[in-house]
Structure formats: C-alpha cells, structure tokens
Design an enzyme around this catalytic site. Structure first.
Site, short mmCIF file in Angstrom:
data_model
loop_
_atom_site.label_atom_id
_atom_site.label_comp_id
_atom_site.label_asym_id
_atom_site.label_seq_id
_atom_site.Cartn_x
_atom_site.Cartn_y
_atom_site.Cartn_z
N LYS A 68 5.64 3.55 8.33
CA LYS A 68 4.44 4.37 8.52
C LYS A 68 3.21 3.46 8.60
O LYS A 68 2.38 3.57 9.50
CB LYS A 68 4.30 5.32 7.32
CG LYS A 68 3.10 6.22 7.36
CD LYS A 68 2.93 6.98 6.07
CE LYS A 68 4.19 7.70 5.66
NZ LYS A 68 3.94 8.71 4.62
N ASN A 95 -2.86 19.07 -1.64
CA ASN A 95 -3.84 18.33 -0.85
C ASN A 95 -3.52 18.36 0.64
O ASN A 95 -4.37 18.70 1.47
CB ASN A 95 -3.92 16.89 -1.37
CG ASN A 95 -4.76 16.01 -0.47
OD1 ASN A 95 -4.23 15.31 0.38
ND2 ASN A 95 -6.07 16.08 -0.62
N THR A 123 -4.77 13.32 5.31
CA THR A 123 -3.34 13.51 5.63
C THR A 123 -3.15 14.83 6.38
O THR A 123 -2.45 14.89 7.41
CB THR A 123 -2.49 13.46 4.36
OG1 THR A 123 -2.83 12.27 3.64
CG2 THR A 123 -1.01 13.43 4.69
N GLY A 162 -3.09 8.19 -4.13
CA GLY A 162 -2.50 9.41 -4.70
C GLY A 162 -1.27 9.87 -3.94
O GLY A 162 -0.91 9.33 -2.90
N ASP A 163 -0.60 10.85 -4.49
CA ASP A 163 0.52 11.55 -3.85
C ASP A 163 0.69 12.83 -4.66
O ASP A 163 -0.25 13.26 -5.35
CB ASP A 163 1.78 10.67 -3.86
CG ASP A 163 2.91 11.23 -2.97
OD1 ASP A 163 2.86 11.02 -1.76
OD2 ASP A 163 3.83 11.88 -3.49
N SER A 208 -6.96 5.51 3.92
CA SER A 208 -7.02 4.62 2.74
C SER A 208 -7.36 3.20 3.19
O SER A 208 -8.15 2.51 2.54
CB SER A 208 -5.68 4.60 2.01
OG SER A 208 -5.58 5.70 1.14
N LYS A 251 5.47 2.12 -3.11
CA LYS A 251 5.31 3.46 -3.67
C LYS A 251 5.52 3.35 -5.17
O LYS A 251 6.21 2.43 -5.64
CB LYS A 251 6.34 4.42 -3.08
CG LYS A 251 5.97 5.87 -3.22
CD LYS A 251 4.98 6.32 -2.15
CE LYS A 251 4.48 7.73 -2.40
NZ LYS A 251 3.71 8.25 -1.28
N LYS A 278 0.86 -1.19 0.00
CA LYS A 278 0.00 0.00 0.00
C LYS A 278 0.89 1.23 0.00
O LYS A 278 1.84 1.32 0.78
CB LYS A 278 -0.86 -0.02 1.28
CG LYS A 278 -1.82 1.12 1.40
CD LYS A 278 -3.17 0.78 0.85
CE LYS A 278 -4.02 1.99 0.54
NZ LYS A 278 -3.75 2.64 -0.77
N GLN A 280 7.30 4.14 3.80
CA GLN A 280 5.92 3.66 3.86
C GLN A 280 5.79 2.38 4.69
O GLN A 280 4.77 2.15 5.34
CB GLN A 280 5.43 3.42 2.42
CG GLN A 280 3.94 3.35 2.26
CD GLN A 280 3.28 4.72 2.23
OE1 GLN A 280 3.78 5.64 1.59
NE2 GLN A 280 2.16 4.87 2.92
#
Ligand code: NDP
Length: 447
Positions: free
Chosen positions: A116, A243, A212, A167-168, A379, A128, A92, A113
């Site tokens: 996290k 965002n 976020t 997204g990012d 998410s 990622k 993820k 990630q």
C-alpha cells in the site's frame, strides 16, 4: 520446477513458519497469486531469496502493557509492533486497539502496508502495531493510563526517521494525543513527525481525519469513471460507522450518491433517504454512542440487530469495518441485487471467496491496499508538513489526496493491462506495489 510450484513452495514455507496465523496466510496468498505472473516474465525477482525475505518481518516487538482501572485493579494487555519493511523509507502504519488483535493480525496488516505504502509513490516503509486492549466502555482516564503504559515501551522502537505509527481501529485523535504526550515526556523532545493523526494545533494535518474515507471514494470514482459510471444517483452501502466509514459516506453523498445502509458490530441501519452525516458524527464522534442510537433519533431509519448489511440493494458497496466481514454468500447477494462496484475501505474485508465471486460476476473490485491508501498517504503529507514546519490548507491537502488516489488508480489499471488482465485491480495493485519494493531490495543487497 515451474513458476506455480516455486510460488506454492514459498506459500507452504510461510504456513509452516507462521503457524496459527490464518489472516497472515490469506494476505500473503493473495500477493503470491499475483507474483506468479511477475515471475513468468521476470524471473530475476526470485533471486537472492527476495520473496522469502519480503514475507519475513525485519523486526517484531511484543511487550507487556500493565495499566490500572478506575477501581484500582491492575490489568495486563499485550502490545505489538511489527516493522515489516523499511526499504522505501521509515516504517509507517497504524496502531489497532481491539480484543481480536494478535500477532497474526498485526502481521497481515503490516504485510499489506508494505505494498500500500509503495503504491502511494511516497517514501514510506511498512509496519503495523497495536494491542488486544478493548477501548469500548473504558473511561477517559483508563484510556490515558493504557496509552501511557503502551508508549512507555513503544517509544524505544519509534522515531521520525525510524518508525511513525498512526491510528487504526480503536485508535483515533484522543488516543494519538495521549500517546504523543507520553512520547514527548519519555524523550524530552517535541518530535512532531513521530506520530501522525495529531491534533491540528500541535502538528496535525487538515484532511487526515477524512483521508481514508475520502480516498476510498476518490479511488472508486476513478474506477467508475473508467466504465462510464459515476456516484451521482447511485445507491451505496458503507459498512462500519467508524472513522473510515463516516467520511466515505460523507464524500459519496457529496458526489450525489445516497448511502442506503451503514453498520457496526451489533447490526446495521437502513437509510433509504441517505445518512444525516452531521447527526452521525455527533452520535459516534462526540457522544461515542452506537448506531442504534442514531436510528432512534432519525425518522425513516430502521435498525436491524445482528443483520447482514450486504442483503441491502445497492450499486456500490464500500466495506469499511474490518477483515473478512464480506464472505462468498454475501458477495453473491450483492451481485444478485445488481451491485457493480466494490471498493475496500477496510483492510482485507472481503474473503477470497467473495473476491472470486466478484471476478466471476463481473463486479469491479478495488482491493484495500489501493483503495484505502489515502489515509497513509495523507499521513505522509502530515510528515512533510512537520518536516518543513508548515501547515497546508484543507483544499490544497484534499487536492494532493485526490491526485494521489488518481495516481494509484492509474498505476493499478496500467499494470493490469500490461499483464493482459484489464480491470483486475487486485493483480495491478499487487504487482505495481511489489515491483517498486523488490527493485529497491535488490539494489540495497541482502539485508
Ligand atoms: P474505527 O475503530 O473508527 O471503526 C471501526 C468500525 O468497524 C466500527 O464501526 C466498528 O463497530 C466496526 N466493526 C469492527 N469490527 C466489526 C465487526 N466484526 N463487524 C462489523 N463491524 C465491525 O476504525 P477505522 O474506521 O479507523 O478502521 C476501519 C477499517 O479501515 C479497518 O480495517 C482499518 O484497518 C482500515 N483502515 C483504517 C485507516 C485509518 O486511517 N483509520 C487507514 C486504512 C485502513 P463497533 O463500534 O461495533 O466495534
């Protein structure tokens, strides 16, 4: 060999095997520093080449993405997906579309990630992806053409039990829509759980857009509360205006703070009376215009082309734009101006020199892998709703997010104390994230 030499050995190996990837080296180095403390207490974490395996992605996919401009010209970009670690759950992590994207950037983001996602307490692995495609100045049709080509290759590597992108930078609701449409077409399956950040009428979750930014503020609120402080009445700098930044600014102001500056890659605005969030959203999300346009439309706001946002005086700084945007000198300026709290809404926005300055000057610092985990956590909540064909209310989802962020803060705080490093949230986040992944890797054997 003592522990420091062992850990330095791992690091030298990483540099040698991953040449020309400075951001990846930087992310690994920060985690390895913390692991020195772990290995001194529990040397079994060095068994079975555990740390070497953790620093090597399980899989790295690089592919060609050809697409056609509105003028009929063929362009070629490069796509990436780095599936770093799936020991806790399906891979993820987001997709980033930005000209600066290369393998090293994606590896640093994928590595972060893992820890996290572990910290959220939810069953998700780390990955990622992205492309060096630049969405700026492209028409809708060109964005769609690119997304369709990107997904034509990516679809063979993802799935709701395999890998779930989101997204990012440069990938928002519009791009997720085009990507999901192409996935559905390629597979003939409406598999909601394959992507997160979807539209609300086709499997998206309320609060995902805000998550976020809100989560970063919730984490900061916990950190401030632990030192008898609060947002109410505080002056806050939020860098970026995408965002994460927009919703961090919104939540900070809802809690009584004044957001005194925001930025983009061209400059920053000074907003001494606070930010008009509705106007900002209209400029950035609806019109897709620039922060300089926001400044033109608001009284009492000044725009500083090419300026350094960190010279503005504030109590709290939330870097929410991109990696290494806040360096040692900027950290000194913030500390000199009385800033007491810094929390990373972006991934690795503070350089190692900046973090060292915060430590020396007693500025409380929250690393991104803890402070910005609210996005991926929500998410995962979107995946839960998709799996049960349910959709939760805004308030319920927001409460889940707040509880998750509180839990992450507690985990970081408790772990830092366990290692006699009170208030060292970097060490707390790295070790708490690491131990869960490491225990699962040891249990599942040499894979
Ligand atoms: P967006 O694309 O929505 O916004 C990025 C913002 O950062 C834009 O305002 C952009 O300005 C600015 N920016 C980019 N590069 C620079 C630069 N070199 N100097 C100054 N400003 C810059 O991205 P997001 O808000 O989604 O992501 C921001 C950060 O948060 C990234 O580090 C991302 O990895 C991280 N993150 C995002 C999550 C999410 O859910 N979206 C989850 C967790 C982390 P401009 O328009 O001029 O390029």
């Amino acid at each position: 060999m003592n522990v420091e030499e062992t850990v330095n050995g791992y690091y030298q190996q990483i540099i040698q095997r991953n040449a020309g990837e400075p951001e990846f080296h930087q992310a690994v180095s920060e985690v390895l520093d913390s692991l020195t403390y772990v290995l001194k207490k529990d040397d079994h974490y060095a068994d079975y080449a555990l740390i070497e395996r953790m620093c090597e992605p399980e899989r790295q996919v690089i592919f060609r993405v050809p697409w056609i401009t509105d003028e009929g010209e063929v362009r070629v970009n490069r796509g990436f997906r780095v599936q770093f670690n799936s020991v806790l759950g399906p891979y993820k992590g987001g997709l980033r579309f930005h000209p600066s994207v290369n393998l090293g950037i994606i590896k640093f983001l994928g590595f972060e990630q893992i820890f996290k996602n572990s910290l959220t307490g939810l069953p998700i692995g780390g990955a990622k992806g992205g492309s060096d495609f630049d969405p700026k100045g492209k028409s809708n049709r060109e964005i769609m053409s690119f997304c369709q080509s990107f997904m034509t290759e990516l679809h063979t590597h993802i799935g709701e039990e395999v890998d779930v992108p989101a997204g990012d930078i440069g990938v928002g609701g519009r791009e997720i829509g085009y990507l999901f449409g192409q996935y559905r077409r390629m597979t003939n399956r409406h598999e909601s759980g394959v992507l997160t950040g979807k539209g609300l009428t086709w499997g998206g979750s309320l609060v995902r857009t805000e998550a976020t930014g809100y989560g970063t503020v919730y984490f900061t609120q916990e950190m401030m509360g632990a030192h008898d402080d609060r947002f109410d009445g505080a002056k806050v700098i939020v860098s970026g205006s995408g965002n994460v930044a927009i919703y961090a600014a919104q939540k900070a102001q809802e809690l009584g703070a004044t957001v005194v500056a925001m930025s983009d890659s061209s400059g920053y605005v000074c907003t001494p009376e606070g930010v008009d969030i509705e106007l900002l959203k209209d400029v950035k999300e609806v019109r897709r215009a620039r922060l300089s346009d926001y400044a033109k439309e608001t009284d009492g706001v000044t725009y500083h082309e090419g300026g350094n946002i960190w010279e503005v005086e504030a109590d709290v700084a939330l870097p929410c734009a991109t990696q290494n945007e806040l360096d040692g000198e900027s950290a000194i300026m913030l500390a000199d101006n009385g800033c007491r709290y810094v929390a990373e809404g972006a991934n690795m926005p503070c350089t190692p020199e900046a973090i060292e300055t915060f430590r020396k000057r007693k500025v409380f610092f929250a690393p991104g892998k803890a402070a910005n985990a609210g996005g991926v956590a929500t998410s995962a909540l979107e995946m839960q709703q998709n799996a049960s064909r349910d959709s939760w209310t805004f308030d319920y989802t927001d409460k889940r997010l707040r509880d998750i962020m509180r839990g992450i803060f507690k985990r970081c705080d408790r772990t830092a104390r366990e290692y006699d490093r009170e208030d060292d949230y970097v060490l707390g986040a790295n070790i708490a994230g690491f131990r869960k992944v490491a225990d699962a890797m040891l249990a599942q054997g040499v894979i």
